[in-house]
Design an enzyme around this catalytic site. Structure first.
Site, PDB file in Angstrom:
ATOM      1  N   THR A  98       0.874  -1.180   0.000  1.00 24.27           N
ATOM      2  CA  THR A  98       0.000   0.000   0.000  1.00 24.27           C
ATOM      3  C   THR A  98       0.902   1.219   0.000  1.00 24.27           C
ATOM      4  O   THR A  98       1.628   1.453   0.975  1.00 24.27           O
ATOM      5  CB  THR A  98      -0.879   0.038   1.268  1.00 24.27           C
ATOM      6  OG1 THR A  98      -1.641  -1.162   1.327  1.00 24.27           O
ATOM      7  CG2 THR A  98      -1.827   1.230   1.231  1.00 24.27           C
TER       8      THR A  98
ATOM      9  N   LYS B  67      -7.690   1.565  -3.162  1.00 26.16           N
ATOM     10  CA  LYS B  67      -7.351   1.114  -1.807  1.00 26.16           C
ATOM     11  C   LYS B  67      -7.492   2.268  -0.794  1.00 26.16           C
ATOM     12  O   LYS B  67      -8.102   2.105   0.268  1.00 26.16           O
ATOM     13  CB  LYS B  67      -5.915   0.568  -1.815  1.00 26.16           C
ATOM     14  CG  LYS B  67      -5.266   0.403  -0.471  1.00 26.16           C
ATOM     15  CD  LYS B  67      -5.590  -0.901   0.185  1.00 26.16           C
ATOM     16  CE  LYS B  67      -5.020  -0.944   1.590  1.00 26.16           C
ATOM     17  NZ  LYS B  67      -5.422  -2.096   2.347  1.00 26.16           N
TER      18      LYS B  67
ATOM     19  N   LYS C  17      -1.613   5.131   8.526  1.00 23.37           N
ATOM     20  CA  LYS C  17      -0.816   5.200   7.292  1.00 23.37           C
ATOM     21  C   LYS C  17      -1.734   5.434   6.083  1.00 23.37           C
ATOM     22  O   LYS C  17      -1.490   6.308   5.256  1.00 23.37           O
ATOM     23  CB  LYS C  17      -0.030   3.885   7.122  1.00 23.37           C
ATOM     24  CG  LYS C  17       0.683   3.783   5.784  1.00 23.37           C
ATOM     25  CD  LYS C  17       1.251   2.402   5.515  1.00 23.37           C
ATOM     26  CE  LYS C  17       1.715   2.319   4.067  1.00 23.37           C
ATOM     27  NZ  LYS C  17       2.257   1.031   3.681  1.00 23.37           N
TER      28      LYS C  17
HETATM   29  P1  NAD Z   1       5.954  -5.831   7.278  1.00 22.96           P
HETATM   30  O1  NAD Z   1       6.726  -4.687   7.844  1.00 22.96           O
HETATM   31  O2  NAD Z   1       5.640  -6.998   8.131  1.00 22.96           O
HETATM   32  O3  NAD Z   1       6.719  -6.379   5.960  1.00 22.96           O
HETATM   33  C1  NAD Z   1       7.460  -5.578   5.084  1.00 22.96           C
HETATM   34  C2  NAD Z   1       8.761  -6.328   4.818  1.00 22.96           C
HETATM   35  O4  NAD Z   1       9.520  -5.635   3.819  1.00 22.96           O
HETATM   36  C3  NAD Z   1       9.661  -6.450   6.045  1.00 22.96           C
HETATM   37  O5  NAD Z   1       9.884  -7.810   6.331  1.00 22.96           O
HETATM   38  C4  NAD Z   1      10.942  -5.722   5.627  1.00 22.96           C
HETATM   39  O6  NAD Z   1      12.114  -6.327   6.159  1.00 22.96           O
HETATM   40  C5  NAD Z   1      10.885  -5.858   4.129  1.00 22.96           C
HETATM   41  N1  NAD Z   1      11.702  -4.886   3.392  1.00 22.96           N
HETATM   42  C6  NAD Z   1      11.789  -3.551   3.564  1.00 22.96           C
HETATM   43  N2  NAD Z   1      12.639  -3.027   2.654  1.00 22.96           N
HETATM   44  C7  NAD Z   1      13.087  -4.062   1.910  1.00 22.96           C
HETATM   45  C8  NAD Z   1      13.986  -4.155   0.808  1.00 22.96           C
HETATM   46  N3  NAD Z   1      14.603  -3.092   0.311  1.00 22.96           N
HETATM   47  N4  NAD Z   1      14.205  -5.385   0.284  1.00 22.96           N
HETATM   48  C9  NAD Z   1      13.591  -6.479   0.782  1.00 22.96           C
HETATM   49  N5  NAD Z   1      12.743  -6.454   1.823  1.00 22.96           N
HETATM   50  C10 NAD Z   1      12.494  -5.252   2.379  1.00 22.96           C
HETATM   51  O7  NAD Z   1       4.625  -5.186   6.655  1.00 22.96           O
HETATM   52  P2  NAD Z   1       3.299  -5.967   6.196  1.00 22.96           P
HETATM   53  O8  NAD Z   1       2.297  -5.927   7.286  1.00 22.96           O
HETATM   54  O9  NAD Z   1       3.681  -7.268   5.569  1.00 22.96           O
HETATM   55  O10 NAD Z   1       2.779  -4.963   5.070  1.00 22.96           O
HETATM   56  C11 NAD Z   1       3.368  -4.891   3.774  1.00 22.96           C
HETATM   57  C12 NAD Z   1       2.563  -3.935   2.929  1.00 22.96           C
HETATM   58  O11 NAD Z   1       1.200  -4.398   2.872  1.00 22.96           O
HETATM   59  C13 NAD Z   1       2.486  -2.521   3.495  1.00 22.96           C
HETATM   60  O12 NAD Z   1       2.552  -1.609   2.431  1.00 22.96           O
HETATM   61  C14 NAD Z   1       1.146  -2.477   4.209  1.00 22.96           C
HETATM   62  O13 NAD Z   1       0.604  -1.170   4.287  1.00 22.96           O
HETATM   63  C15 NAD Z   1       0.323  -3.368   3.300  1.00 22.96           C
HETATM   64  N6  NAD Z   1      -0.845  -4.006   3.958  1.00 22.96           N
HETATM   65  C16 NAD Z   1      -0.714  -4.566   5.194  1.00 22.96           C
HETATM   66  C17 NAD Z   1      -1.831  -5.170   5.791  1.00 22.96           C
HETATM   67  C18 NAD Z   1      -1.734  -5.798   7.165  1.00 22.96           C
HETATM   68  O14 NAD Z   1      -2.798  -6.103   7.756  1.00 22.96           O
HETATM   69  N7  NAD Z   1      -0.533  -6.061   7.696  1.00 22.96           N
HETATM   70  C19 NAD Z   1      -3.061  -5.178   5.121  1.00 22.96           C
HETATM   71  C20 NAD Z   1      -3.149  -4.640   3.836  1.00 22.96           C
HETATM   72  C21 NAD Z   1      -2.015  -4.040   3.272  1.00 22.96           C
END
Ligand code: NAD
Length: 306
Positions: A93, A168, A243
């Site tokens: 997102t 979204k 966010k």
């Molecule tokens: P998270 O922080 O658990 O996962 C993100 C991952 O990206 C981390 O493990 C981090 O180490 C990795 N990362 C960051 N920079 C990187 C790079 N350069 N190379 C490789 N890996 C890298 O977050 P999440 O909850 O999995 O969310 C991910 C996305 O999904 C976000 O944009 C969030 O807004 C969206 N989202 C989350 C949810 C939810 O309920 N958690 C729901 C819908 C959307």
């Protein structure tokens, strides 16, 4: 079956990648955090030493990263290394501007791309029932759809590049505003001596009905599966709601759209977060609202016993 690079194996990315493995795809994964790589390996993902190696030989590259700056930076790093027919799918997102920048980087390298953010949270990611909102050309969407299928309950093509992110943040702005509206109604009901169940029974079948009330009721009792019944353990964390509301406000300013309630919702979730509730489910805002109004805790307590 395809070879898929999956970059960003966090709370969402890991279960999504696991569903691709289960569907028979060969998944080459990379994340910055060793513990996330260990989980990925346990799920059958082939762990790679960096993002560039993960995209080698991949027909599809999926990113699931925290914010726009991460997506743009990863696209800059890996687009030159990808095969010329690779399809890029970003499911993070992020702000609409960064999403369009990511599409542009892919286009400069002759690659097809879509933005495909999701709703459904960690539960939906694990169950393979996420809703994908996709933006990009018909050609890119046609190639992406079967790849997204094992992770999806629903896939909607919203329009050209950036439209998935636009859908979204509009959806989540509705969600943030409606959760505050439903919560305010419960707090007012408590003051008026109306039980939670009575308000629910009326409003959930009347014109007040909405997802925040009927499915995700912010007070314990009426909807047993809602986070209110497990001490507001997320679910969907308040920090993520903030966010998304901030992204909506950035987009509204850039597009010159009037979103006064969206702005107010962002302010309230900002306050809720700075008071240390970012890790609570976003429906816990009801307790915050109860707290900032002249409290009648006795009647609230009586009410929740009913
Ligand atoms: P998270 O922080 O658990 O996962 C993100 C991952 O990206 C981390 O493990 C981090 O180490 C990795 N990362 C960051 N920079 C990187 C790079 N350069 N190379 C490789 N890996 C890298 O977050 P999440 O909850 O999995 O969310 C991910 C996305 O999904 C976000 O944009 C969030 O807004 C969206 N989202 C989350 C949810 C939810 O309920 N958690 C729901 C819908 C959307």
């Amino acid at each position: 079956m395809a070879t898929i690079a999956f970059i960003g194996l966090g709370n969402m990315g890991n279960p999504m990648a696991a569903n691709l493995v289960k569907a028979g795809h060969s998944v080459q994964g990379f994340d910055l955090l060793p513990e996330n790589l260990r989980t990925a390996a346990e799920n059958g993902v082939m762990v790679m030493p960096d993002a560039a190696e993960a995209v080698e030989g991949a027909e599809v590259v999926i990113t699931m990263l925290p914010a726009g700056k991460h997506v743009v930076s990863v696209y800059r790093d890996v687009a030159p290394k990808a095969g010329k027919d690779a399809l890029f799918i970003d499911s993070s997102t992020i702000d609409v501007e960064s999403a369009r920048k990511a599409h542009e980087i892919a286009r400069q390298h002759g690659l097809l791309s879509i933005d495909a953010p999701v709703s459904g949270g960690v539960g939906g990611a694990a169950a393979g029932t996420l809703t994908f909102m996709a933006g990009g050309s018909n050609e890119a969407f046609a190639r992406a759809e079967p790849i997204l299928q094992p992770m999806a309950g629903r896939i909607v093509h919203c329009g050209e590049a950036g439209s998935g992110q636009a859908a979204k943040i509009c959806n989540n702005m509705i969600l943030g505003i409606s959760m505050i509206g439903v919560s305010e109604a419960f707090v007012l009901a408590e003051k008026l001596g109306l039980s939670h169940q009575a308000l629910f029974d009326v409003a959930s079948t009347s014109s007040g009905q909405c997802w925040s009330l009927n499915t995700y009721c912010p007070v314990p009792g009426p909807v047993p599966a809602s986070p209110a019944n497990r001490n507001y353990k997320p679910g969907f964390a308040a920090a993520l709601m903030l966010k998304d509301l901030k992204l909506a406000q950035e987009a509204a300013q850039a597009a010159n759209a009037a979103t006064p309630l969206g702005a107010h919702a962002a302010q309230l979730y900002h306050l809720f977060n700075v008071h240390g509730h970012g890790g609570d489910d976003f429906s816990a805002i009801v307790n915050f609202l109860r707290g900032i109004l002249p409290a009648n805790t006795e009647s609230a307590a009586k009410n929740s016993e009913k």
